[in-house]
Design an enzyme around this catalytic site. Structure first.
Site, PDB file in Angstrom:
ATOM      1  N   ASP A 167      68.253  -4.976  32.067  1.00  0.00           N
ATOM      2  CA  ASP A 167      68.637  -3.673  32.633  1.00  0.00           C
ATOM      3  C   ASP A 167      67.982  -3.552  34.013  1.00  0.00           C
ATOM      4  O   ASP A 167      66.795  -3.814  34.169  1.00  0.00           O
ATOM      5  CB  ASP A 167      68.147  -2.555  31.702  1.00  0.00           C
ATOM      6  CG  ASP A 167      68.657  -1.177  32.122  1.00  0.00           C
ATOM      7  OD1 ASP A 167      69.375  -0.551  31.332  1.00  0.00           O
ATOM      8  OD2 ASP A 167      68.327  -0.747  33.247  1.00  0.00           O
TER       9      ASP A 167
ATOM     10  N   ASP B  42      74.725  -1.417  34.713  1.00  0.00           N
ATOM     11  CA  ASP B  42      73.497  -2.129  35.101  1.00  0.00           C
ATOM     12  C   ASP B  42      72.762  -2.770  33.944  1.00  0.00           C
ATOM     13  O   ASP B  42      71.587  -3.069  34.041  1.00  0.00           O
ATOM     14  CB  ASP B  42      72.561  -1.185  35.871  1.00  0.00           C
ATOM     15  CG  ASP B  42      71.713  -0.330  34.939  1.00  0.00           C
ATOM     16  OD1 ASP B  42      72.196   0.034  33.849  1.00  0.00           O
ATOM     17  OD2 ASP B  42      70.563  -0.035  35.304  1.00  0.00           O
ATOM     18  N   GLU B  43      73.453  -2.941  32.806  1.00  0.00           N
ATOM     19  CA  GLU B  43      72.748  -3.616  31.716  1.00  0.00           C
ATOM     20  C   GLU B  43      73.678  -4.563  30.976  1.00  0.00           C
ATOM     21  O   GLU B  43      74.899  -4.430  31.037  1.00  0.00           O
ATOM     22  CB  GLU B  43      72.105  -2.614  30.754  1.00  0.00           C
ATOM     23  CG  GLU B  43      73.062  -1.727  30.029  1.00  0.00           C
ATOM     24  CD  GLU B  43      72.368  -0.770  29.058  1.00  0.00           C
ATOM     25  OE1 GLU B  43      71.779  -1.237  28.066  1.00  0.00           O
ATOM     26  OE2 GLU B  43      72.437   0.436  29.290  1.00  0.00           O
TER      27      GLU B  43
HETATM   28  P1  TTP Z   1      69.869   3.595  33.540  1.00  0.00           P
HETATM   29  O1  TTP Z   1      69.677   2.120  33.396  1.00  0.00           O
HETATM   30  O2  TTP Z   1      69.726   4.440  32.326  1.00  0.00           O
HETATM   31  O3  TTP Z   1      68.818   4.186  34.596  1.00  0.00           O
HETATM   32  P2  TTP Z   1      68.225   3.533  35.927  1.00  0.00           P
HETATM   33  O4  TTP Z   1      68.745   2.157  36.147  1.00  0.00           O
HETATM   34  O5  TTP Z   1      68.398   4.492  37.047  1.00  0.00           O
HETATM   35  O6  TTP Z   1      66.671   3.483  35.600  1.00  0.00           O
HETATM   36  P3  TTP Z   1      65.881   2.509  34.597  1.00  0.00           P
HETATM   37  O7  TTP Z   1      66.869   1.593  33.982  1.00  0.00           O
HETATM   38  O8  TTP Z   1      64.888   1.809  35.459  1.00  0.00           O
HETATM   39  O9  TTP Z   1      65.220   3.409  33.598  1.00  0.00           O
HETATM   40  O10 TTP Z   1      71.278   3.887  34.168  1.00  0.00           O
HETATM   41  C1  TTP Z   1      71.852   3.055  35.156  1.00  0.00           C
HETATM   42  C2  TTP Z   1      72.550   3.874  36.212  1.00  0.00           C
HETATM   43  O11 TTP Z   1      73.551   4.684  35.603  1.00  0.00           O
HETATM   44  C3  TTP Z   1      71.628   4.826  36.944  1.00  0.00           C
HETATM   45  O12 TTP Z   1      71.007   4.208  38.064  1.00  0.00           O
HETATM   46  C4  TTP Z   1      72.562   5.924  37.341  1.00  0.00           C
HETATM   47  C5  TTP Z   1      73.616   5.935  36.265  1.00  0.00           C
HETATM   48  N1  TTP Z   1      73.355   7.058  35.336  1.00  0.00           N
HETATM   49  C6  TTP Z   1      74.045   8.248  35.515  1.00  0.00           C
HETATM   50  O13 TTP Z   1      74.882   8.364  36.401  1.00  0.00           O
HETATM   51  N2  TTP Z   1      73.756   9.293  34.669  1.00  0.00           N
HETATM   52  C7  TTP Z   1      72.816   9.219  33.675  1.00  0.00           C
HETATM   53  O14 TTP Z   1      72.575  10.200  32.937  1.00  0.00           O
HETATM   54  C8  TTP Z   1      72.115   7.979  33.495  1.00  0.00           C
HETATM   55  C9  TTP Z   1      71.077   7.835  32.413  1.00  0.00           C
HETATM   56  C10 TTP Z   1      72.418   6.929  34.351  1.00  0.00           C
HETATM   57 MG    MG Z   2      68.735   0.717  34.604  1.00  0.00          MG
END
Ligand code: TTP
Ligand code: MG
Length: 406
Positions: free
Chosen positions: A9, A104-105
């Site tokens: 991720d 992103d994962e």
């Molecule tokens: P995540 O992987 O949950 O969050 P992140 O990459 O910003 O942070 P981390 O993984 O380091 O904890 O989500 C990936 C992307 O998806 C995030 O950058 C923005 C988008 N997203 C939204 O648009 N709304 C949301 O509620 C979430 C959780 C993520």
């Molecule tokens: Mg992320």
């Protein structure tokens, strides 16, 4: 057979993409989601912003109150889409057993890959390095014998982490963690579990399944397995994508029917175009609404035949919307439409009746024109009224807070 699953991720994805473009943003509290004086929620927060208590899903106004000096960025979805594709392409170089999740994962089944990379640890480091070198982004990696443990491991290792859970050690790894760390436990479930005196995953794993089933039905059983570190879900290749949806939160809550219908039509076209691009058809159509008081409802309709035309998605959505109007009078904050029960498009056009054939052909022509001249090159009557409301780019309208399937 024992498996090795890797979960990857990207850290603070949207924010990190902005930071690679503008290095001045590095090391600072940054929030992507919109301007702090506008409505909407935080999509992504840098780790510096998180130290002020800011997190995804939080209203922007709250984020501003917690950290007025944070840099707020509107964000650009097409840019994140491009970065996501390049990220997935790097992963695909390492293994074909790849299941992308959201932007992103991804899960990778890396069973037996030690022999190629020396060790799974080395493989993970090599992947992380390539992502850093080619995209300028940090990824966190979890390795375990099943999906749920690998995902929790990558989450715990953030930022820029790598955490491996040895086979046999799943249960003791999970036991001390708070229940909220378990995927699938939302605010409501957490509250109920806490009410039962279950605060950590270890406690959950020794709670009788019958008690969990009486509160949560079939998902109680699943929670119990996950808590014990047991998860049989396979890494599914992308063809197994289960749903496609698009939604948006409005700048102002609205009861304007014609605007809601136009937005629903536009979102249906976005879903339809993605569905056709993936070569799929859907049987189930779901409308999502969030009201002014944040109550969220979904209403689904299952068709007798799988479809992939904008018209059917939109008309079904409009029917569901009409019923929702009759039941609830509150203004609407968010609207979304999704399709599920997907199948590969295998059917020959000539098996359909003439009008269905015409509709399918028309949709394909529209797709071709849009690919060439941009999404808004063709507008249907209903969506035309959005022209005065949302800015237009060649990729379509820029909605207030667009959101892809998650
Ligand atoms: P995540 O992987 O949950 O969050 P992140 O990459 O910003 O942070 P981390 O993984 O380091 O904890 O989500 C990936 C992307 O998806 C995030 O950058 C923005 C988008 N997203 C939204 O648009 N709304 C949301 O509620 C979430 C959780 C993520
Ligand atoms: Mg992320």
């Amino acid at each position: 057979m024992a498996r090795t699953i890797m979960h990857i991720d990207l850290d603070a994805f949207f924010v990190s993409v902005e930071q690679t473009e503008n290095p001045k943003l590095k090391g600072k509290p940054v929030v992507v989601g919109g301007r702090p004086d506008r409505r909407g929620v935080v999509a992504s927060a840098s780790y510096e912003a998180r130290s002020f208590g800011i997190h995804a899903g939080m209203p922007l106004t709250t984020a501003y109150r917690l950290c007025p000096q944070a840099i707020f960025i509107e964000g650009s979805f097409p840019k994140y889409g491009d970065a996501s594709q390049r990220f997935m392409a790097i992963l695909a170089d390492f293994t074909p057993f790849l299941e992308p999740v959201g932007l992103d994962e991804a899960y990778l089944d890396v069973t037996g890959f030690e022999s190629i990379y020396g060790s799974i640890h080395q493989m993970a480091l090599t992947i992380k390095q390539r992502i850093k070198d080619e995209l300028g982004l940090c990824a966190s990696v979890g390795v375990a014998s099943c999906k749920v443990v690998a995902k929790i491991a990558s989450d715990l290792s953030k930022p820029d982490g790598l955490l491996e859970v040895a086979s046999g050690g799943e249960r003791s790894f999970l036991a001390p963690l708070p229940i909220a760390k378990l995927p699938g436990i939302g605010k409501k479930t957490e509250q109920i579990l806490r009410g039962l005196g279950i605060n950590n995953i270890g406690k959950l794993s020794i709670t009788p399944v019958s008690a969990l089933k009486s509160h949560f039905g079939a998902s109680g059983e699943l929670l119990h397995s996950y808590a014990k570190g047991i998860d049989d879900r396979k890494v599914e290749l992308p063809s197994a994508v289960k749903s496609i949806s698009r939604e948006t939160t409005f700048g102002k809550d609205t009861k304007d029917r014609s605007f809601l219908q136009a937005t629903l039509r536009y979102l249906s076209e976005r879903v339809g175009s993605e569905l056709r691009q993936q070569g799929k058809q859907a049987r189930c159509i779901t409308l999502k609404l969030r009201y002014a008081d944040f109550t969220t409802i979904t209403r689904s309709h299952t068709l007798t035949q799988a479809i992939d035309t904008d018209q059917t998605i939109s008309n079904t959505g409009l029917e569901l919307l009409k019923k929702a109007f009759a039941q609830e009078k509150q203004p609407i904050r968010l609207i979304g439409i999704g399709v599920s029960s997907l199948i590969e498009t295998g059917r020959q056009l000539d098996m359909l009746d003439a009008s269905a054939q015409r509709l399918e052909q028309q949709n394909r022509v529209i797709d071709r024109i849009r690919k060439k001249y941009g999404f808004t090159a063709i507008q249907t009557g209903r969506t035309l009224q959005l022209k005065d409301i949302f800015p237009e780019t060649e990729k379509g309208y820029t909605l207030h807070t667009p959101s892809l399937s998650r």
